[in-house]
Design a protein around this motif. Structure first.
Motif, short mmCIF file in Angstrom:
data_model
loop_
_atom_site.label_atom_id
_atom_site.label_comp_id
_atom_site.label_asym_id
_atom_site.label_seq_id
_atom_site.Cartn_x
_atom_site.Cartn_y
_atom_site.Cartn_z
N MET A 193 0.86 -1.20 0.00
CA MET A 193 0.00 0.00 0.00
C MET A 193 0.89 1.24 0.00
SD MET A 193 -3.06 0.74 2.73
CE MET A 193 -3.72 2.40 3.04
N LYS A 194 0.69 2.07 -1.00
CA LYS A 194 1.50 3.28 -1.10
C LYS A 194 1.16 4.22 0.05
CE LYS A 194 2.25 6.99 -4.43
NZ LYS A 194 3.11 7.62 -3.44
N PHE A 195 2.18 4.85 0.62
CA PHE A 195 1.94 5.76 1.74
C PHE A 195 1.28 7.06 1.28
CE2 PHE A 195 2.94 9.28 4.52
CZ PHE A 195 2.61 8.77 5.75
N GLN A 196 0.21 7.43 1.95
CA GLN A 196 -0.41 8.76 1.74
C GLN A 196 -0.74 9.33 3.11
OE1 GLN A 196 -3.60 9.11 -1.23
NE2 GLN A 196 -3.19 6.97 -1.76
N VAL A 197 -0.39 10.59 3.32
CA VAL A 197 -0.61 11.19 4.63
C VAL A 197 -2.08 11.05 5.05
CG1 VAL A 197 -0.54 13.32 5.99
CG2 VAL A 197 1.31 12.82 4.38
N GLU A 198 -3.01 11.32 4.11
CA GLU A 198 -4.44 11.30 4.46
C GLU A 198 -4.87 9.93 4.97
OE1 GLU A 198 -3.49 11.90 1.06
OE2 GLU A 198 -2.82 13.82 1.91
N GLN A 199 -4.33 8.89 4.35
CA GLN A 199 -4.71 7.53 4.79
C GLN A 199 -4.08 7.17 6.13
OE1 GLN A 199 -3.77 5.10 1.34
NE2 GLN A 199 -5.91 5.14 0.70
N ALA A 200 -2.87 7.65 6.36
CA ALA A 200 -2.26 7.44 7.69
C ALA A 200 -3.11 8.14 8.75
CB ALA A 200 -0.83 7.98 7.68
N VAL A 201 -3.57 9.34 8.42
CA VAL A 201 -4.38 10.11 9.38
C VAL A 201 -5.71 9.40 9.67
CG1 VAL A 201 -5.64 12.29 9.69
CG2 VAL A 201 -3.27 12.33 8.92
N GLU A 202 -6.24 8.67 8.70
CA GLU A 202 -7.49 7.92 8.96
C GLU A 202 -7.32 7.01 10.18
OE1 GLU A 202 -8.58 5.70 5.45
OE2 GLU A 202 -8.75 7.50 4.23
N ILE A 203 -6.24 6.27 10.20
CA ILE A 203 -6.00 5.36 11.34
C ILE A 203 -5.67 6.15 12.60
CG2 ILE A 203 -4.52 3.51 12.26
CD1 ILE A 203 -5.91 2.27 10.01
N LEU A 204 -4.77 7.10 12.46
CA LEU A 204 -4.30 7.85 13.64
C LEU A 204 -5.43 8.61 14.33
CD1 LEU A 204 -0.98 9.27 12.13
CD2 LEU A 204 -1.16 7.52 13.92
N SER A 205 -6.38 9.10 13.54
CA SER A 205 -7.47 9.87 14.16
C SER A 205 -8.52 8.96 14.78
CB SER A 205 -8.10 10.81 13.12
OG SER A 205 -8.62 10.07 12.05
N ASN A 206 -8.54 7.69 14.36
CA ASN A 206 -9.50 6.75 14.95
C ASN A 206 -9.07 6.24 16.33
OD1 ASN A 206 -11.14 6.81 12.71
ND2 ASN A 206 -10.47 4.84 11.88
N THR A 207 -7.80 6.18 16.57
CA THR A 207 -7.30 5.45 17.74
C THR A 207 -7.89 5.92 19.07
OG1 THR A 207 -5.31 4.91 16.51
CG2 THR A 207 -5.20 4.64 18.91
N PRO A 208 -8.01 7.24 19.32
CA PRO A 208 -8.59 7.62 20.63
C PRO A 208 -9.98 7.04 20.86
CG PRO A 208 -7.51 9.51 19.62
CD PRO A 208 -7.52 8.42 18.58
N LEU A 209 -10.84 7.07 19.84
CA LEU A 209 -12.19 6.53 20.04
C LEU A 209 -12.18 5.00 20.12
CD1 LEU A 209 -15.14 7.14 20.48
CD2 LEU A 209 -15.47 7.20 17.99
N VAL A 210 -11.28 4.37 19.38
CA VAL A 210 -11.15 2.91 19.50
C VAL A 210 -10.81 2.55 20.94
CG1 VAL A 210 -9.79 0.88 18.82
CG2 VAL A 210 -10.45 2.56 17.09
N LEU A 211 -9.86 3.25 21.52
CA LEU A 211 -9.44 2.95 22.90
C LEU A 211 -10.55 3.24 23.89
CD1 LEU A 211 -5.79 4.32 22.74
CD2 LEU A 211 -6.51 1.92 22.71
N LYS A 212 -11.24 4.35 23.66
CA LYS A 212 -12.34 4.70 24.57
C LYS A 212 -13.47 3.66 24.46
CE LYS A 212 -15.29 8.46 25.98
NZ LYS A 212 -16.03 9.64 25.52
#
Lengths: 173, 173
Positions: free
Chosen positions: A1-20
């Protein structure tokens, strides 16, 4: 999977709610460490995420962007949370992490990184030459690694309760 | 950790939101299977959760509660989702799973299970003697197992992007 900032941010922005979602309402029997275990409890992992937001990902990206490749990153303290989280609650750590992550993703987005910037080099104190794209990719995989660690710790609490089904449950091995 | 229905329900009731938080807004590059891989994609795993809600956990609990220990459970089809999920969307599967889980937990709560009922026996087609407590414990660990599988699948998408950091990331091994 080619790296794209927007796609990395999809995962990174989900993590707080996943943990909660995963931990927010659990009774302490689930989230406290098994006595004498050296495994990290969910509480320990949350402190580790927080320390990463404060000292690892964005600070290292800033070194790469501003100071060039010859300055080695500060080594990351993988055990800082054992002191830093003392006296805090799991709910408090969840909130602190969510706030720090939000702020850090705002910083990341504000950079509008170009493909050229993503290739800028940095020096890891142990691993040697890295670049910004690899750092941001590692931030993503690191998030997922520790979600995995948390669900594994939770599953192990029921390691004996499942009886003969243990055979089918690789998470318990 | 001693088994208690209420604590099992804490985890079971969280799973739909955990999955939605983790997957709901991801682009298809994250959620589609790597071509030629035999690993399950997040889409496959969601179908598997749904099939479990429909045919495994509560139906087996009902067999134990109503019919006694001498009737073996129907074998669970671990690959049913590959047919059943065809033509569906990830968002649709997330919703279906959340609805089924909610209904099943209402059923579970409505039973007000006693300690005696939790010890009622059942017969697993491969594993032999089990009981209701072990079945419900396995439902919990099964939820966590597949969250683990999903985050591992996501992490592997960036398996090469992390470069030399791979060494530190056990999820990629």
């Amino acid at each position: 999977m080619k790296f794209q900032v927007e796609q990395a941010v999809e995962i990174l922005s989900n993590t707080p709610l996943v943990l909660k979602s995963l931990l927010g309402n659990l009774s302490s029997d689930w989230t406290e460490n098994i006595s004498n275990s050296e495994d990290w409890s969910p509480f320990d992992v949350l402190g580790h995420y927080i320390h990463g937001e404060e000292t690892d990902w964005i600070p290292r990206a800033e070194i790469i962007l501003k100071q060039g490749e010859n300055i080695a990153f500060e080594p990351f303290d993988r055990f800082a949370q054992f002191e830093k989280s003392k006296g805090k609650t799991l709910g408090g750590l969840l909130e602190t992490f969510a706030e720090l992550r939000k702020k850090n993703l705002e910083t990341l987005r504000s950079w509008n990184l170009t493909g050229e910037q993503l290739q800028l080099k940095g020096t890891h104190p142990e691993l040697g030459e890295v670049d910004l794209e690899k750092l941001l990719s590692t931030w993503v995989v690191h998030d997922l690694t520790h979600i995995r660690q948390i669900v594994t710790a939770l599953a192990k609490k029921y390691g004996e309760n499942v009886g003969v089904w243990k055979e089918y449950l690789s998470i318990l091995k």
